[in-house]
Design a protein around this motif. Sequence first.
Motif, PDB file in Angstrom:
ATOM      1  N   VAL A 107      11.400   1.429  -0.886  1.00 49.81           N
ATOM      2  CA  VAL A 107      10.173   0.710  -0.538  1.00 49.81           C
ATOM      3  C   VAL A 107       9.996  -0.508  -1.443  1.00 49.81           C
ATOM      4  O   VAL A 107       9.581  -1.580  -0.986  1.00 49.81           O
ATOM      5  CB  VAL A 107       8.946   1.646  -0.626  1.00 49.81           C
ATOM      6  N   GLU A 108      10.292  -0.351  -2.732  1.00 49.61           N
ATOM      7  CA  GLU A 108      10.218  -1.491  -3.650  1.00 49.61           C
ATOM      8  C   GLU A 108      11.111  -2.630  -3.165  1.00 49.61           C
ATOM      9  O   GLU A 108      10.707  -3.807  -3.204  1.00 49.61           O
ATOM     10  CB  GLU A 108      10.652  -1.057  -5.051  1.00 49.61           C
ATOM     11  N   HIS A 109      12.306  -2.288  -2.720  1.00 51.76           N
ATOM     12  CA  HIS A 109      13.219  -3.303  -2.199  1.00 51.76           C
ATOM     13  C   HIS A 109      12.633  -3.971  -0.963  1.00 51.76           C
ATOM     14  O   HIS A 109      12.727  -5.195  -0.789  1.00 51.76           O
ATOM     15  CB  HIS A 109      14.562  -2.652  -1.860  1.00 51.76           C
ATOM     16  N   GLU A 110      12.025  -3.164  -0.078  1.00 49.18           N
ATOM     17  CA  GLU A 110      11.414  -3.717   1.133  1.00 49.18           C
ATOM     18  C   GLU A 110      10.265  -4.658   0.793  1.00 49.18           C
ATOM     19  O   GLU A 110      10.084  -5.694   1.436  1.00 49.18           O
ATOM     20  CB  GLU A 110      10.910  -2.583   2.034  1.00 49.18           C
ATOM     21  N   VAL A 111       9.483  -4.297  -0.222  1.00 55.10           N
ATOM     22  CA  VAL A 111       8.368  -5.160  -0.642  1.00 55.10           C
ATOM     23  C   VAL A 111       8.900  -6.515  -1.089  1.00 55.10           C
ATOM     24  O   VAL A 111       8.389  -7.572  -0.678  1.00 55.10           O
ATOM     25  CB  VAL A 111       7.559  -4.495  -1.776  1.00 55.10           C
ATOM     26  N   ASP A 115       0.834  -1.205   0.000  1.00 52.68           N
ATOM     27  CA  ASP A 115       0.000   0.000   0.000  1.00 52.68           C
ATOM     28  C   ASP A 115       0.870   1.257   0.000  1.00 52.68           C
ATOM     29  O   ASP A 115       0.581   2.238  -0.692  1.00 52.68           O
ATOM     30  CB  ASP A 115      -0.920  -0.021   1.223  1.00 52.68           C
ATOM     31  N   LEU A 116       1.941   1.225   0.783  1.00 48.38           N
ATOM     32  CA  LEU A 116       2.861   2.359   0.849  1.00 48.38           C
ATOM     33  C   LEU A 116       3.519   2.611  -0.505  1.00 48.38           C
ATOM     34  O   LEU A 116       3.676   3.765  -0.925  1.00 48.38           O
ATOM     35  CB  LEU A 116       3.931   2.097   1.915  1.00 48.38           C
ATOM     36  N   GLU A 117       3.904   1.544  -1.203  1.00 45.48           N
ATOM     37  CA  GLU A 117       4.558   1.703  -2.506  1.00 45.48           C
ATOM     38  C   GLU A 117       3.647   2.426  -3.490  1.00 45.48           C
ATOM     39  O   GLU A 117       4.084   3.327  -4.218  1.00 45.48           O
ATOM     40  CB  GLU A 117       4.948   0.339  -3.066  1.00 45.48           C
ATOM     41  N   ARG A 118       2.379   2.088  -3.509  1.00 41.78           N
ATOM     42  CA  ARG A 118       1.444   2.739  -4.426  1.00 41.78           C
ATOM     43  C   ARG A 118       1.332   4.232  -4.118  1.00 41.78           C
ATOM     44  O   ARG A 118       1.349   5.068  -5.022  1.00 41.78           O
ATOM     45  CB  ARG A 118       0.066   2.063  -4.339  1.00 41.78           C
ATOM     46  N   THR A 119       1.214   4.556  -2.843  1.00 45.25           N
ATOM     47  CA  THR A 119       1.074   5.956  -2.440  1.00 45.25           C
ATOM     48  C   THR A 119       2.345   6.742  -2.743  1.00 45.25           C
ATOM     49  O   THR A 119       2.297   7.844  -3.304  1.00 45.25           O
ATOM     50  CB  THR A 119       0.762   6.060  -0.935  1.00 45.25           C
TER      51      THR A 119
END
Length: 399
Positions: A357-361, A338-342
């Motif tokens: 964030v992409e890496h964290e996902v 959800d955070l990545e989209r925002t």
Amino acid sequence: MILTQCAVCATELGLSLGKKCGRCSTRYCGPECQVQHWKEGGHDNICKKIKKAGGAEQYNANTKYTEAVAVAAKACAEDTKGQTCYICTQAVHWKTKEGLVRMCACRGTAGFAHVSCLAEQAKILVEEAEENNLDIKRKVQLNRWHSCSLCEQKYHGVVRCALGWACWKTYAGRPETDSTRLYAINQLGNGLSSADHNEDALSVRETQLALVRHLCPTDEESMLTTQSNLAIAYKKVGRLDQATRTRGGVYFGHLKLSGKEHKSTLIAASNYASGLMDLQHFEQAKSLLHKTMPVARRVLGESHALTLGMRRNYARALRKDPAATLDDVREAVTRLEDLERTARRVLGGTNPFVMGVEHEVEASRAALRRDGYWREETAPGDVSSLREAMEAMMSGDAK
């Protein structure tokens, strides 16, 4: 870096120790180093040149600025190919011959500029506000030294570093007590940190704190802000204990000074939580973020950079805690997606935060795939199945 060391032996001189060249103000720890620099270090050949440029500090700033602009233009060359500056409308700067940069949240054909044009624009806007004694407007115009006037997002990486040197180059010659000069030191520290020149950034932060203590001993807000920046520099050079202790002091200082809903307090809370995570104090970090995230959402909004950062840190704490359950990891994945989209919508896909964030996902999804079955079968506190398997192996019954 700001010149706080002997030009020959690099002894730390702080703000006032040692002596200076009488002509150009190059700093030395003593007469021996000064004589050596003149006879063997080539200072006799450039002393007049340094003086003409405005002294050692100004000469150093000019040199570093030129180097930083070249690095920034080279790093942005692929992105800026075929584009023109939105300020001067040229592809190559008419005077400096530098290339274009971007590194903000602008997309498509927007936001391309020369560092020199961005710096000149910021300088003019600040001068206009100062000439008209518009202090509030001056504070707004100072943002042009670090943020794009089109997308209003901060520059990052080597472009931020080049603008930091531009800002310091512009105001280094002002009196030590000038508030804009202090602002420029801060921008230089931010720029060096953004480009991962961590040792230089630490030196600037230590100098900045010494100046604030000397010039503004009763200004608690400035002191806390400077200490917060110093903590970041400590972290980047690996001094994690020192960084976290400093961040804790800053958080409680802001809490006492401004209250729990003030933006400065929320920033300090986020930084302190990050420090706690660096030391693997995950429960304390989650507790602090769980308490402060709702306040950030209410005061700053869901899309504010600080709120986004808190959300990321909370998800990271959920996943990285050794005591995390399968449900914790699942929750971390959901929160990060959800955070990545925002973040992508607000900051753009090339922003370092978005890429982080992409890496964290991906890391969280991998942890879910790797550990899902194990976590289901052997939840924390339930080791009976593991014990039975080990006993079977020792007795020779394991198949």
